[in-house]
Motif scaffolding. Structure first.
Motif, PDB file in Angstrom:
ATOM      1  N   THR A  54       0.809  -1.217   0.000  1.00  0.00           N
ATOM      2  CA  THR A  54       0.000   0.000   0.000  1.00  0.00           C
ATOM      3  C   THR A  54       0.845   1.272   0.000  1.00  0.00           C
ATOM      4  O   THR A  54       0.376   2.331   0.394  1.00  0.00           O
ATOM      5  N   ASP A  55       2.082   1.163  -0.439  1.00  0.00           N
ATOM      6  CA  ASP A  55       2.913   2.342  -0.647  1.00  0.00           C
ATOM      7  C   ASP A  55       3.968   2.012  -1.691  1.00  0.00           C
ATOM      8  O   ASP A  55       4.074   0.861  -2.152  1.00  0.00           O
ATOM      9  N   VAL A  56       4.743   3.010  -2.078  1.00  0.00           N
ATOM     10  CA  VAL A  56       5.702   2.832  -3.166  1.00  0.00           C
ATOM     11  C   VAL A  56       6.791   1.832  -2.806  1.00  0.00           C
ATOM     12  O   VAL A  56       7.090   0.908  -3.576  1.00  0.00           O
ATOM     13  N   GLU A  57       7.412   2.003  -1.655  1.00  0.00           N
ATOM     14  CA  GLU A  57       8.550   1.154  -1.310  1.00  0.00           C
ATOM     15  C   GLU A  57       8.143  -0.302  -1.132  1.00  0.00           C
ATOM     16  O   GLU A  57       8.849  -1.211  -1.583  1.00  0.00           O
ATOM     17  N   THR A  58       7.005  -0.551  -0.484  1.00  0.00           N
ATOM     18  CA  THR A  58       6.566  -1.929  -0.301  1.00  0.00           C
ATOM     19  C   THR A  58       6.242  -2.578  -1.639  1.00  0.00           C
ATOM     20  O   THR A  58       6.584  -3.744  -1.890  1.00  0.00           O
ATOM     21  N   THR A  59       5.570  -1.823  -2.506  1.00  0.00           N
ATOM     22  CA  THR A  59       5.285  -2.347  -3.840  1.00  0.00           C
ATOM     23  C   THR A  59       6.574  -2.653  -4.593  1.00  0.00           C
ATOM     24  O   THR A  59       6.713  -3.714  -5.212  1.00  0.00           O
ATOM     25  N   TRP A  60       7.518  -1.725  -4.558  1.00  0.00           N
ATOM     26  CA  TRP A  60       8.781  -1.911  -5.283  1.00  0.00           C
ATOM     27  C   TRP A  60       9.512  -3.159  -4.790  1.00  0.00           C
ATOM     28  O   TRP A  60       9.972  -3.981  -5.592  1.00  0.00           O
TER      29      TRP A  60
END
Length: 430
Positions: free
Chosen positions: A42-48
């Motif tokens: 649910t955020d950029v870093e976790t998705t990346w």
């Protein structure tokens, strides 16, 4: 197609220059902020990190129980009340909730405060393919089961496609132009392309551009299954999305939202903010061939890629990476592989993140643009999950098994949608 250079199709949608403004040299456009909510996080870093890890997110979904396809890629643990406030969340469809949350993340990443900016110079462009599916189906069920007096008085404001951009503008206090794009699975990429145009023509100084989709509902999933578009691998959902693989049998539906903050690079530098990447070029075409199938020779996709390379002043030697549309369908993957091989014969790295995230329709162009920006920024290309045996004809330089480090000066992000919509974006290192 003729051999002469054509202007991108998006040029017809440009709103025109401010009187007296010099446009002989288009300004550099910077990506200064990202926001994402995907099945990997649910955020950029976790998705990346999830995409680079290469672990598929597809799983059975309770709401689809009993259907021929009972799995999808859904966003884990999204708390709309916490992300955008309970009073706001209760009057919005889930797709709108997601993109507002992504916009807030992106603005924070860009170091921008809606309380301090010139709101008349901020534009919002968001893409969606199918719209407020959750609200449509839920309210229909209420009408059928409980009668007309129980239908929500907020239904109409929840389901209108224009409400998505309007609600983002409301949440972010943006008073410049706002609009929705609907080019099927290319919608998010179209939004970014048009955002570039608004900045280049001086219509605004900041663009909140992206896409959203949340439509894993019984009717939509059934319709896509009846169309023959979805994988039927119900016994092993995690292995179902397999872009370019010999054993692929359709895509896996996902949900997501992603937002990119676009500014003129000189404006970002003036306020001391370093861009994540530069949006170097855009190209758009339409196949005008078939309602769902791509042109068998990939003519529209090829032209969109050619236009993008020309717009970005790139040769095929310059492109180190292609984030492929790579849906895991038989026709799309074969045609796209041929297009990439033909136009980029030096063999750039190629991946499709749909093996991990599934296909989020109107959001996917924005999600994959954001992931391409991250690849450029971090010099890292995620793997294509479940790609074990590339299909005959799909002999590209695929990244599989693990992420690959590679300095990327320029990369392409492909988005191709039902109806023959083709949009390609080029990103450069800043």
């Amino acid at each position: 197609m003729t051999g002469t250079r054509q202007q991108p199709a998006t040029a017809t949608a440009r709103l025109g220059p401010v009187p007296g403004q010099e446009l002989t040299k288009r300004p550099e456009i910077a990506v200064t902020g990202l926001g994402m909510l995907t099945p990997a996080g649910t955020d950029v870093e976790t998705t990346w990190h999830g995409v680079c890890d290469g672990t598929p997110t597809a799983a059975t979904f309770d709401r689809l129980a009993g259907l021929p396809v009972d799995f999808c890629c859904s966003i884990p643990s999204f708390d709309a009340d916490a992300a955008i406030g309970r009073r706001t969340a209760r009057r919005l469809d889930r797709s709108t909730q997601l993109v507002i949350a992504a916009a807030k993340q992106a603005l924070n990443d860009a170091g921008l405060d809606p309380n301090t900016w010139d709101s008349a110079r901020v534009a919002v462009i968001t893409g969606i393919a199918l719209g407020a599916s959750h609200t449509w189906e839920n309210q229909h069920d209420i009408l059928r089961d409980r009668g007309p007096k129980q239908v929500s008085p907020l239904m109409i404001t929840m389901i209108g496609p224009s409400a998505v951009a309007g609600e983002v503008a409301l949440a972010c206090r943006a008073h410049g132009p706002s609009l929705m794009t609907a080019t099927a699975c290319a919608s998010g990429a179209t939004a970014i392309s048009l955002g570039r145009d608004l900045l280049a023509t001086g219509q605004c100084d900041i663009v909140i551009a992206g896409g959203t989709e949340s439509c894993a509902t019984p009717l939509i999933v059934t319709g896509l299954a009846q169309l023959g578009a979805l994988s039927r691998r119900c016994d092993d959902p995690a292995a179902a999305s397999r872009p370019f693989d010999q054993a692929r049998d359709g895509f896996v539906l996902g949900e997501a939202a992603a937002v990119l903050i676009l500014e003129r690079a000189k404006d970002a530098r003036a306020r001391g903010h370093r861009p994540r990447a530069l949006l170097a070029g855009c190209g758009s075409t339409t196949d005008a061939h078939h309602p769902t199938a791509p042109h068998p020779e990939g003519r529209g996709a090829k032209e969109a890629m050619r236009l993008t390379l020309a717009d970005a002043d790139l040769s095929h030697h310059d492109v180190a990476y292609v984030n492929a549309h790579g849906t895991s369908t038989l026709l799309n993957d074969a045609v796209e592989a041929d297009v990439i091989r033909t136009l980029l014969p030096r063999g750039p790295l190629v991946t499709s993140t749909k093996g991990v995230l599934g296909h989020s329709l109107g959001a996917t162009g924005a999600v994959e643009a954001a992931l391409t920006v991250l690849s450029v920024q971090h010099s890292l290309v995620p793997p294509t999950a479940n790609l074990e045996s590339p299909d005959f004809g799909c002999d590209l330089n695929f990244v599989t098994k693990a992420a690959e480090s590679r300095r990327i000066e320029a990369a392409l992000s492909n988005s191709f949608g039902f109806g023959g919509h083709n949009v390609v974006l080029a990103f450069r290192a800043p």
